[in-house]
Design an enzyme around this catalytic site. Structure first.
Site, PDB file in Angstrom:
ATOM      1  N   HIS A   1       0.970   3.404   8.864  1.00  0.00           N
ATOM      2  CA  HIS A   1       2.111   3.714   8.003  1.00  0.00           C
ATOM      3  C   HIS A   1       1.733   3.754   6.517  1.00  0.00           C
ATOM      4  O   HIS A   1       2.562   4.095   5.679  1.00  0.00           O
ATOM      5  CB  HIS A   1       3.247   2.699   8.231  1.00  0.00           C
ATOM      6  N   ASP A  23       0.232   1.925  15.184  1.00  0.00           N
ATOM      7  CA  ASP A  23       0.215   1.738  13.729  1.00  0.00           C
ATOM      8  C   ASP A  23      -1.197   1.442  13.259  1.00  0.00           C
ATOM      9  O   ASP A  23      -1.531   0.316  12.920  1.00  0.00           O
ATOM     10  CB  ASP A  23       1.173   0.617  13.317  1.00  0.00           C
ATOM     11  N   GLY A  81       2.238  -5.041   1.066  1.00  0.00           N
ATOM     12  CA  GLY A  81       0.923  -4.887   0.456  1.00  0.00           C
ATOM     13  C   GLY A  81      -0.185  -5.428   1.330  1.00  0.00           C
ATOM     14  O   GLY A  81      -1.347  -5.037   1.195  1.00  0.00           O
ATOM     15  N   SER A 123      -0.271  -4.886   4.506  1.00  0.00           N
ATOM     16  CA  SER A 123      -0.421  -3.950   5.625  1.00  0.00           C
ATOM     17  C   SER A 123      -1.853  -3.421   5.712  1.00  0.00           C
ATOM     18  O   SER A 123      -2.446  -3.026   4.708  1.00  0.00           O
ATOM     19  CB  SER A 123       0.527  -2.773   5.461  1.00  0.00           C
ATOM     20  N   SER A 156       0.339  -5.040  10.853  1.00  0.00           N
ATOM     21  CA  SER A 156       1.293  -3.940  10.934  1.00  0.00           C
ATOM     22  C   SER A 156       2.544  -4.250  10.121  1.00  0.00           C
ATOM     23  O   SER A 156       2.890  -3.532   9.188  1.00  0.00           O
ATOM     24  CB  SER A 156       1.664  -3.657  12.390  1.00  0.00           C
TER      25      SER A 156
END
Length: 293
Positions: free
Chosen positions: A146, A174, A243, A245, A261
């Site tokens: 994402h 993801d 942040g 992720s 994720s």
């Protein structure tokens, strides 16, 4: 005595001729009557130097004394940008000469590529996950899908150009793979990818909240995010915040488990974090995990 006087006159005439020739010598720069002169050219260059945000396609500019011009170098097909750049900074078009250069200059210094570092894409910050190499020998890293779609450009922790998204899956899964340029040297801390069981301890590194730890509470979890549903995630008691992720999740001795994720809560009150398992990503992308020596 007369011959001596003639000799002196001839010598004087020869000397005058030599001086005249020297005065016309091309080794000394002399501006043509209609040329702007070095002072005006220097002022024009200074005006360009003070530009707040020079276009990326304009790669350099300098005063060329031989042509009485400010030379502005640009990338191919960006010649009109040079004139716009000069005009926007008060420099007359007749003072510049535009020259095309094949590629933009870059700093000749590599930067380390490390798990847990921040990177930037689409004006957002995410986190570098595990370092990998493709079958074609290209270096890169795994991160959250994402964070960017295929082709999106990335910038490193220092805001320098880093690479591009090569693979990206979201929703459904993801995860994504960013391939980096040769300016970025992988320096992994990962030692392997032995999978931890439910109840096992794990830690993550995120560019927002740093190093936090928790335990695995469930596997093969389906998470219904507002942006789409993702299957096959692992649930943990780790805390993470925006942040983080894409950040790497490890078990003991830096065994790679997966990449962050999403989740709920925060690192002040605690929360739940889901990660995309690493082994299926390596298999799907036919990737080699880079490990520490």
């Amino acid at each position: 005595m007369r011959p001596a006087r003639i000799g002196r006159l001839v010598a004087a005439a020869a000397t005058a001729g030599i001086l005249a020739a020297l005065a016309l010598s091309p080794t000394a720069h002399a501006a043509a009557p209609d040329s702007p002169g070095l002072g005006q050219l220097a002022a024009a260059k200074t005006a360009l130097d003070r530009a707040a945000a020079p276009p990326e396609s304009v790669t350099s500019w300098y005063v060329d004394e031989a042509t009485d011009q400010v030379v502005v170098e640009v990338l191919p097909e960006a010649e009109p940008v040079a004139a716009e750049f000069a005009e926007a900074n008060g420099v007359s078009d007749d003072l510049i000469t535009v020259v095309t250069t094949a590629e933009a200059p870059r700093l000749l210094q590599p930067w380390p590529l490390q798990e847990g570092d921040p990177y930037y894409a689409n004006n957002n910050r995410c986190t570098v996950g595990f370092l990998i190499r493709t079958t074609a020998g290209q270096n890169g890293f795994i991160t959250a899908g994402h964070c960017g779609s295929v082709g999106v450009r990335t910038y490193g922790f220092n805001q320098e150009p880093q690479g591009n998204f090569w693979l990206s899956q979201f929703p459904g899964s993801d995860w994504a793979v960013v391939l980096v340029t040769d300016d970025w040297i992988p320096t992994p801390i990962t030692t392997g990818s032995q999978e931890a069981p439910i109840g096992g301890s794990v830690c993550k590194i995120g560019s927002t909240t740093g190093y936090t730890c928790g335990t695995i509470t469930a596997k093969n979890v389906t998470v219904n995010y507002p942006q789409g549903t993702v299957t096959g995630l692992t649930r943990t008691t780790l805390c993470a915040e925006p942040g983080d992720s894409g950040g790497p999740v490890f078990s003991g001795n830096y065994q790679g488990q997966g990449i962050v994720s999403g989740g709920s809560g925060n690192c002040a009150a605690g929360g739940v974090t889901f990660f995309q398992p690493l082994l299926p990503i390596l298999s799907s992308g036919n990737l080699t995990l880079l490990t520490a020596p």
